[in-house]
Design a protein around this motif. Structure first.
Motif, PDB file in Angstrom:
ATOM      1  N   VAL A 140      -1.704 -10.650  12.981  1.00 56.56           N
ATOM      2  CA  VAL A 140      -0.684  -9.647  12.681  1.00 56.56           C
ATOM      3  C   VAL A 140       0.648 -10.378  12.588  1.00 56.56           C
ATOM      4  CG1 VAL A 140       0.504  -7.576  13.486  1.00 56.56           C
ATOM      5  CG2 VAL A 140      -1.952  -7.840  13.909  1.00 56.56           C
ATOM      6  N   VAL A 143      -6.187 -12.047  22.867  1.00 54.99           N
ATOM      7  CA  VAL A 143      -4.951 -11.921  22.076  1.00 54.99           C
ATOM      8  C   VAL A 143      -4.014 -13.084  22.380  1.00 54.99           C
ATOM      9  CG1 VAL A 143      -2.928 -10.502  21.599  1.00 54.99           C
ATOM     10  CG2 VAL A 143      -5.138  -9.402  22.038  1.00 54.99           C
ATOM     11  N   LEU A 177      -1.130  -2.681  21.819  1.00 52.51           N
ATOM     12  CA  LEU A 177      -1.790  -3.974  21.939  1.00 52.51           C
ATOM     13  C   LEU A 177      -2.484  -4.122  23.289  1.00 52.51           C
ATOM     14  CD1 LEU A 177       0.744  -6.472  20.314  1.00 52.51           C
ATOM     15  CD2 LEU A 177      -1.550  -5.890  19.479  1.00 52.51           C
ATOM     16  N   PRO A 199       5.162  -9.586  16.780  1.00 49.42           N
ATOM     17  CA  PRO A 199       4.842  -8.300  16.152  1.00 49.42           C
ATOM     18  C   PRO A 199       5.864  -7.202  16.392  1.00 49.42           C
ATOM     19  CG  PRO A 199       3.556  -8.583  18.147  1.00 49.42           C
ATOM     20  CD  PRO A 199       4.277  -9.882  17.916  1.00 49.42           C
ATOM     21  N   ALA A 224      -1.025 -12.325  17.266  1.00 50.01           N
ATOM     22  CA  ALA A 224       0.092 -11.437  16.942  1.00 50.01           C
ATOM     23  C   ALA A 224       1.371 -12.270  16.956  1.00 50.01           C
ATOM     24  CB  ALA A 224       0.175 -10.296  17.948  1.00 50.01           C
ATOM     25  N   ASP A 225       1.933 -12.502  15.768  1.00 49.39           N
ATOM     26  CA  ASP A 225       3.095 -13.379  15.623  1.00 49.39           C
ATOM     27  C   ASP A 225       4.380 -12.556  15.597  1.00 49.39           C
ATOM     28  OD1 ASP A 225       4.809 -15.469  15.139  1.00 49.39           O
ATOM     29  OD2 ASP A 225       4.268 -15.694  13.028  1.00 49.39           O
ATOM     30  N   GLN A 273       4.917 -10.823  11.712  1.00 50.85           N
ATOM     31  CA  GLN A 273       6.161 -10.257  12.235  1.00 50.85           C
ATOM     32  C   GLN A 273       6.633  -9.044  11.443  1.00 50.85           C
ATOM     33  OE1 GLN A 273       9.258 -13.142  12.853  1.00 50.85           O
ATOM     34  NE2 GLN A 273      10.897 -11.647  12.647  1.00 50.85           N
ATOM     35  N   LEU A 286      -0.264 -13.732  21.846  1.00 52.47           N
ATOM     36  CA  LEU A 286       0.991 -13.061  21.498  1.00 52.47           C
ATOM     37  C   LEU A 286       2.092 -14.097  21.384  1.00 52.47           C
ATOM     38  CD1 LEU A 286       2.684 -10.464  21.119  1.00 52.47           C
ATOM     39  CD2 LEU A 286       3.006 -10.449  23.600  1.00 52.47           C
ATOM     40  N   LEU A 327      -7.337 -12.058  18.219  1.00 53.96           N
ATOM     41  CA  LEU A 327      -6.219 -11.514  17.445  1.00 53.96           C
ATOM     42  C   LEU A 327      -4.968 -12.328  17.754  1.00 53.96           C
ATOM     43  CD1 LEU A 327      -5.050  -9.233  15.612  1.00 53.96           C
ATOM     44  CD2 LEU A 327      -4.492  -8.010  17.730  1.00 53.96           C
ATOM     45  N   ILE A 357      -1.947  -3.709  12.265  1.00 55.00           N
ATOM     46  CA  ILE A 357      -2.864  -3.989  13.367  1.00 55.00           C
ATOM     47  C   ILE A 357      -4.241  -3.411  13.060  1.00 55.00           C
ATOM     48  CG2 ILE A 357      -3.361  -3.478  15.795  1.00 55.00           C
ATOM     49  CD1 ILE A 357      -0.300  -3.601  16.273  1.00 55.00           C
ATOM     50  N   GLN A 415       3.606  -1.320  11.283  1.00 51.62           N
ATOM     51  CA  GLN A 415       3.046  -2.364  12.131  1.00 51.62           C
ATOM     52  C   GLN A 415       1.717  -1.921  12.735  1.00 51.62           C
ATOM     53  OE1 GLN A 415       2.732  -5.426  12.298  1.00 51.62           O
ATOM     54  NE2 GLN A 415       4.633  -6.130  13.276  1.00 51.62           N
TER      55      GLN A 415
END
Length: 283
Positions: free
Chosen positions: A98, A211, A200, A184, A181-182, A100, A213, A179, A168, A164
Motif C-alpha cells: 500500500v 505487516v 490496519l 499510508p 504499508a509505505d 503513500q 509499516l 503487507l 488496502i 486509502q
C-alpha cells in the motif's frame, strides 16, 4: 493469530544504484528485518534513510539499474533469486504493498469495481460474477459504505481516507501473507489517519497478516506497532519491542527522533508499553 515462525526475513540486504558519472551509489548497507504473522513491524527513520527502498526491494520494484544483494526470504523462497516472471506471480498474491498516496496507485479513469475485479481475475482466475462478489466483500471488510454501489464509482468520488481504504482492499484482495504499508497515513488528516491505523491493526489481528509499516513518524509507531526498527543511512541501527525502543532507546539516533516529536506525541511515546493496544474500539 500470532505465529512464531517468520513470514518474511530480510538478511544483509544491499541495494546499489548507478550514478550519472558511471559509479555506484550504495543505498542500503546490509538491512536485517524479520516479520511475523499477526504482528506489525514498524520501520522508522528520516527521509532518505532507506525505508521505502527496503519495501520496494521486497516487491522487486527497485529503480531501473538497481542491483540488490543479500536475501529476502518469504517462508522458504528467496525473492531475490526469482525470475521477474516468478516474482510477478507472487507480487499481489503472497506479498502486497500500500503506497503513500492512493491517488497515484488508483487509476483515475477506471471504476473501483473494475480495478478490484481485474486484480482478482488475473491472480485468482475468478469469473466475472465471483470476482464482483469478492470485490464487494473486500470493500465491506475495509468499511466502505454501501460496497455494491461503491464498485461503480471512481476514485475522485471518494475522500482521501476512503481511497486509502480502497487501496488496502486491493492489496488484500488475494489474501497475501505479507503487507507492506509505505507511509499510508502521511497524506491524511489526524482524524482520518487514526481510522486507517485502526483498520490496519484490526486486519493484522483478524487475518494474521505480517505487516511492515514504513513511516517517519514515531508517534504513529507508538499507536500501532508491535516491534520497531529504526533506520539511518541505509542501515537498521536499532530493533526491539515497541515499548523498549520508544521508552528506553539504545541508539543515540533513536533518542534524537523521539526528542524531535511534538509534545503530545512525545508523551504518548514515552508512556507506551508492549504489546500494541487494540485500536478497533477507539472512537
Amino acid at each position: 493469530m500470532t505465529g512464531t515462525t517468520n513470514a518474511l526475513e530480510i538478511t544483509g540486504l544491499t541495494v546499489d544504484l548507478p550514478t550519472e558519472a558511471g559509479g555506484i551509489n550504495r543505498i542500503l548497507h546490509g538491512v536485517d528485518l524479520a516479520l511475523r504473522p499477526g504482528r506489525i513491524h514498524g520501520l522508522a527513520g528520516e527521509s532518505g534513510s532507506g525505508k521505502t527502498m527496503t519495501g520496494l526491494a521486497v516487491l522487486g520494484l527497485l529503480p531501473s539499474g538497481a542491483r540488490p544483494g543479500g536475501r529476502i526470504r518469504l517462508h522458504d523462497t528467496d525473492l531475490l533469486a526469482l525470475s521477474p516472471r516468478k516474482l510477478g506471480e507472487l507480487r499481489g498474491r503472497a506479498v502486497s504493498m500500500v503506497f503513500q498516496d492512493p491517488s497515484t496507485s488508483l487509476h483515475p479513469m477506471l471504476s473501483i469495481g473494475h480495478q478490484l475485479t481485474d486484480h482478482l481475475r488475473h491472480h485468482l482466475k475468478l469469473d466475472r460474477k465471483a470476482a464482483k462478489e469478492r470485490a464487494a466483500d473486500l470493500l465491506g471488510q475495509v468499511r466502505i459504505p454501501n460496497p455494491d454501489e461503491a464498485l461503480g464509482r471512481y476514485p475522485h468520488q471518494f475522500s482521501g481516507g476512503m481511497r486509502q481504504r480502497i487501496a488496502i482492499a486491493i492489496a488484500l484482495a488475494c489474501e497475501p501473507q505479507v503487507l507492506i504499508a509505505d507511509e499510508p497515513t502521511t497524506a491524511l488528516d489526524v482524524t482520518v489517519q487514526a481510522g486507517v491505523l485502526r483498520l490496519l491493526r484490526g486486519l493484522c489481528d483478524d487475518l494474521g497478516l505480517a505487516v511492515l509499516l514504513v513511516t517517519h513518524d514515531l508517534g504513529v509507531m507508538s499507536a500501532i506497532a508491535d516491534e520497531v526498527s529504526v533506520m539511518r543511512h541505509g542501515l537498521v541501527v536499532e530493533t526491539g519491542p515497541r515499548g523498549q525502543v520508544l521508552t528506553a532507546p539504545q541508539h543515540e539516533y533513536t533518542r534524537t527522533l523521539l526528542n524531535a516529536l511534538p509534545g503530545a506525541a512525545a508523551a504518548r511515546a514515552r508512556t507506551t508499553t508492549d504489546p500494541a493496544p487494540d485500536l478497533r474500539s477507539a472512537p
